[in-house]
Design a protein around this motif. Structure first.
Motif, PDB file in Angstrom:
ATOM      1  N   ASN A   1     120.188 -25.484  -0.330  1.00 38.36           N
ATOM      2  CA  ASN A   1     119.058 -25.870   0.507  1.00 38.36           C
ATOM      3  C   ASN A   1     119.604 -26.087   1.908  1.00 38.36           C
ATOM      4  O   ASN A   1     120.067 -27.173   2.234  1.00 38.36           O
ATOM      5  N   ILE A   2     119.600 -25.007   2.708  1.00 32.69           N
ATOM      6  CA  ILE A   2     120.281 -25.119   3.997  1.00 32.69           C
ATOM      7  C   ILE A   2     119.290 -25.078   5.151  1.00 32.69           C
ATOM      8  O   ILE A   2     118.243 -24.452   5.081  1.00 32.69           O
ATOM      9  N   PHE A   3     119.661 -25.763   6.201  1.00 30.66           N
ATOM     10  CA  PHE A   3     118.768 -25.936   7.349  1.00 30.66           C
ATOM     11  C   PHE A   3     118.708 -24.644   8.160  1.00 30.66           C
ATOM     12  O   PHE A   3     117.642 -24.178   8.516  1.00 30.66           O
ATOM     13  N   TYR A   4     119.873 -24.079   8.463  1.00 24.99           N
ATOM     14  CA  TYR A   4     119.931 -22.821   9.216  1.00 24.99           C
ATOM     15  C   TYR A   4     120.124 -21.712   8.199  1.00 24.99           C
ATOM     16  O   TYR A   4     121.241 -21.251   7.952  1.00 24.99           O
ATOM     17  N   ARG A   5     119.001 -21.311   7.580  1.00 25.34           N
ATOM     18  CA  ARG A   5     119.085 -20.433   6.422  1.00 25.34           C
ATOM     19  C   ARG A   5     119.394 -18.985   6.800  1.00 25.34           C
ATOM     20  O   ARG A   5     118.728 -18.394   7.638  1.00 25.34           O
ATOM     21  N   THR A   6     120.433 -18.424   6.172  1.00 25.40           N
ATOM     22  CA  THR A   6     120.560 -16.965   6.138  1.00 25.40           C
ATOM     23  C   THR A   6     120.819 -16.636   4.668  1.00 25.40           C
ATOM     24  O   THR A   6     121.441 -17.424   3.945  1.00 25.40           O
ATOM     25  N   GLU A   7     120.315 -15.479   4.250  1.00 24.05           N
ATOM     26  CA  GLU A   7     120.453 -15.126   2.826  1.00 24.05           C
ATOM     27  C   GLU A   7     121.928 -14.997   2.452  1.00 24.05           C
ATOM     28  O   GLU A   7     122.345 -15.375   1.364  1.00 24.05           O
ATOM     29  N   ALA A   8     122.741 -14.474   3.390  1.00 24.02           N
ATOM     30  CA  ALA A   8     124.170 -14.279   3.106  1.00 24.02           C
ATOM     31  C   ALA A   8     124.849 -15.630   2.859  1.00 24.02           C
ATOM     32  O   ALA A   8     125.677 -15.774   1.952  1.00 24.02           O
ATOM     33  N   ARG A   9     124.474 -16.621   3.660  1.00 18.48           N
ATOM     34  CA  ARG A   9     125.106 -17.936   3.516  1.00 18.48           C
ATOM     35  C   ARG A   9     124.685 -18.591   2.192  1.00 18.48           C
ATOM     36  O   ARG A   9     125.508 -19.188   1.494  1.00 18.48           O
ATOM     37  N   VAL A  10     123.425 -18.448   1.847  1.00 17.54           N
ATOM     38  CA  VAL A  10     122.946 -19.008   0.573  1.00 17.54           C
ATOM     39  C   VAL A  10     123.749 -18.387  -0.579  1.00 17.54           C
ATOM     40  O   VAL A  10     124.230 -19.085  -1.476  1.00 17.54           O
ATOM     41  N   LYS A  11     123.916 -17.071  -0.509  1.00 12.01           N
ATOM     42  CA  LYS A  11     124.622 -16.358  -1.585  1.00 12.01           C
ATOM     43  C   LYS A  11     126.080 -16.830  -1.683  1.00 12.01           C
ATOM     44  O   LYS A  11     126.594 -17.080  -2.781  1.00 12.01           O
ATOM     45  N   ARG A  12     126.718 -17.008  -0.532  1.00 16.27           N
ATOM     46  CA  ARG A  12     128.120 -17.431  -0.554  1.00 16.27           C
ATOM     47  C   ARG A  12     128.263 -18.858  -1.110  1.00 16.27           C
ATOM     48  O   ARG A  12     129.198 -19.152  -1.853  1.00 16.27           O
ATOM     49  N   ILE A  13     127.324 -19.724  -0.762  1.00 16.65           N
ATOM     50  CA  ILE A  13     127.397 -21.104  -1.287  1.00 16.65           C
ATOM     51  C   ILE A  13     127.168 -21.080  -2.795  1.00 16.65           C
ATOM     52  O   ILE A  13     127.871 -21.751  -3.556  1.00 16.65           O
ATOM     53  N   LYS A  14     126.209 -20.269  -3.223  1.00 16.02           N
ATOM     54  CA  LYS A  14     125.932 -20.156  -4.670  1.00 16.02           C
ATOM     55  C   LYS A  14     127.184 -19.672  -5.402  1.00 16.02           C
ATOM     56  O   LYS A  14     127.582 -20.226  -6.441  1.00 16.02           O
ATOM     57  N   GLU A  15     127.826 -18.666  -4.840  1.00 18.49           N
ATOM     58  CA  GLU A  15     129.017 -18.128  -5.497  1.00 18.49           C
ATOM     59  C   GLU A  15     130.149 -19.158  -5.540  1.00 18.49           C
ATOM     60  O   GLU A  15     130.854 -19.274  -6.538  1.00 18.49           O
ATOM     61  N   LEU A  16     130.288 -19.911  -4.457  1.00 20.28           N
ATOM     62  CA  LEU A  16     131.323 -20.960  -4.435  1.00 20.28           C
ATOM     63  C   LEU A  16     131.060 -21.980  -5.549  1.00 20.28           C
ATOM     64  O   LEU A  16     131.977 -22.380  -6.277  1.00 20.28           O
ATOM     65  N   LEU A  17     129.805 -22.382  -5.681  1.00 21.45           N
ATOM     66  CA  LEU A  17     129.465 -23.374  -6.711  1.00 21.45           C
ATOM     67  C   LEU A  17     129.707 -22.792  -8.109  1.00 21.45           C
ATOM     68  O   LEU A  17     130.217 -23.486  -8.996  1.00 21.45           O
ATOM     69  N   GLU A  18     129.373 -21.536  -8.279  1.00 22.79           N
ATOM     70  CA  GLU A  18     129.579 -20.919  -9.596  1.00 22.79           C
ATOM     71  C   GLU A  18     131.073 -20.790  -9.913  1.00 22.79           C
ATOM     72  O   GLU A  18     131.492 -21.035 -11.040  1.00 22.79           O
ATOM     73  N   ARG A  19     131.848 -20.458  -8.887  1.00 27.05           N
ATOM     74  CA  ARG A  19     133.314 -20.393  -9.114  1.00 27.05           C
ATOM     75  C   ARG A  19     133.864 -21.770  -9.472  1.00 27.05           C
ATOM     76  O   ARG A  19     134.864 -21.896 -10.159  1.00 27.05           O
ATOM     77  N   SER A  20     133.204 -22.819  -8.989  1.00 32.87           N
ATOM     78  CA  SER A  20     133.646 -24.190  -9.288  1.00 32.87           C
ATOM     79  C   SER A  20     133.114 -24.669 -10.634  1.00 32.87           C
ATOM     80  O   SER A  20     133.316 -25.818 -11.005  1.00 32.87           O
ATOM     81  N   GLY A  21     132.378 -23.817 -11.336  1.00 28.76           N
ATOM     82  CA  GLY A  21     131.945 -24.162 -12.697  1.00 28.76           C
ATOM     83  C   GLY A  21     130.482 -24.517 -12.845  1.00 28.76           C
ATOM     84  O   GLY A  21     130.062 -24.998 -13.907  1.00 28.76           O
ATOM     85  N   ALA A  22     129.671 -24.277 -11.787  1.00 31.17           N
ATOM     86  CA  ALA A  22     128.247 -24.628 -11.880  1.00 31.17           C
ATOM     87  C   ALA A  22     127.558 -23.760 -12.928  1.00 31.17           C
ATOM     88  O   ALA A  22     127.816 -22.564 -13.030  1.00 31.17           O
ATOM     89  N   LYS A  23     126.653 -24.412 -13.698  1.00 32.41           N
ATOM     90  CA  LYS A  23     125.935 -23.665 -14.738  1.00 32.41           C
ATOM     91  C   LYS A  23     124.643 -23.068 -14.180  1.00 32.41           C
ATOM     92  O   LYS A  23     124.237 -21.987 -14.548  1.00 32.41           O
TER      93      LYS A  23
END
Ligand code: ATP
Length: 235
Positions: free
Chosen positions: A88-110
């Protein structure tokens, strides 16, 4: 270390430039606080932990600074209480959302929401109000570290309980939130995790009755008094 993590977050396309400025505001308050968890913040953290555990539909909101500074802790907490994370980002870009999602998934997010928002917070400008219907939009409790005042107000207006983590006890977010933890995001999240693991709060408790004896304004006043007292003693 926190600054280095944020610079790495910028380089990785996870954190926004505005995030650096927001960090500076937080860091200034952390100096005043003494880079530790204040008694008042711990009291708010205990209440936050109890509400998160007893919530029917808790959602943990992650922005670019939170991803850079505390993604491991956010993932640990989401698994502990079985709550989804939502980018949930303030300065939204789709690329940034995707990268944050991937980081969280690499950290074990379900479960990470936010990539395909299908709802909007009323009164918030288009991109900044985008949320997931099955996430923040229908959550009863939202943990929103480093949130912006307008969005916090919009969530409260929708009847949600908002737990803020914000080093600035004077910010609008701190003022609007149901429970404001005036502490660094990583320290606060680690405390929430320790409390949930150690005290095993009641999952069947009613969040409203937990809040019945809680006064967030008193907690904020106590935070300001703790800061003021420390400055007087240092002066
Ligand atoms: P508001 O809109 O709530 O009045 P603001 O304009 O400062 O405040 P943002 O920039 O969206 O809103 O909020 C970022 C907040 O996060 C700031 O209040 C800042 O003090 C706080 N902050 C920055 N870094 C940290 C951190 N590491 N831990 C906790 N809080 C932080």
């Amino acid at each position: 270390m926190r600054r280095e993590k944020l610079v790495a977050g910028i380089e990785a396309g996870i954190t926004s430039m505005h995030g650096l400025i927001a960090h500076g505001r937080g860091e200034a308050f952390d100096y005043l606080i003494g880079e530790r968890t204040m008694d008042s913040a711990l009291q708010a953290t205990e209440v936050a932990a109890a509400i998160l555990v007893s919530a029917k539909k808790p959602v943990l909101s992650v922005n670019g600074n939170v991803a850079a500074l505390a993604s491991a802790e956010m993932v640990t907490l989401s698994r502990l209480i079985d709550a989804p994370l939502e980018v949930n980002i303030f300065y939204r870009t789709e690329a940034r959302v995707k990268r944050i999602k991937e980081l969280l998934e690499r950290s074990g997010a379900k479960r990470v929401l936010g990539e395909m928002p299908d709802a909007r917070l009323a009164s918030i400008e288009h991109a900044r109000g985008l949320v997931a219907r099955d996430g923040i939009y229908t959550a009863d409790v939202v943990l929103a570290p480093l949130e912006d005042g307008d969005r916090c107000e919009a969530l409260i207006a929708m009847g949600k309980k908002v737990i803020a983590i914000d080093l600035n006890p004077l910010s609008r977010t701190s003022r609007y939130a149901t429970v404001s933890i005036v502490d660094d995001v990583q320290r606060a999240l680690r405390n929430i995790i320790t409390i949930i693991r150690g005290k095993n709060p009641d999952r069947n408790a009613d969040p409203d009755s937990i809040l019945a004896n809680y006064d967030n304004n008193r907690i904020l006043r106590a935070a300001i008094n703790e800061i003021a007292g420390r400055l007087v003693n240092l002066g």
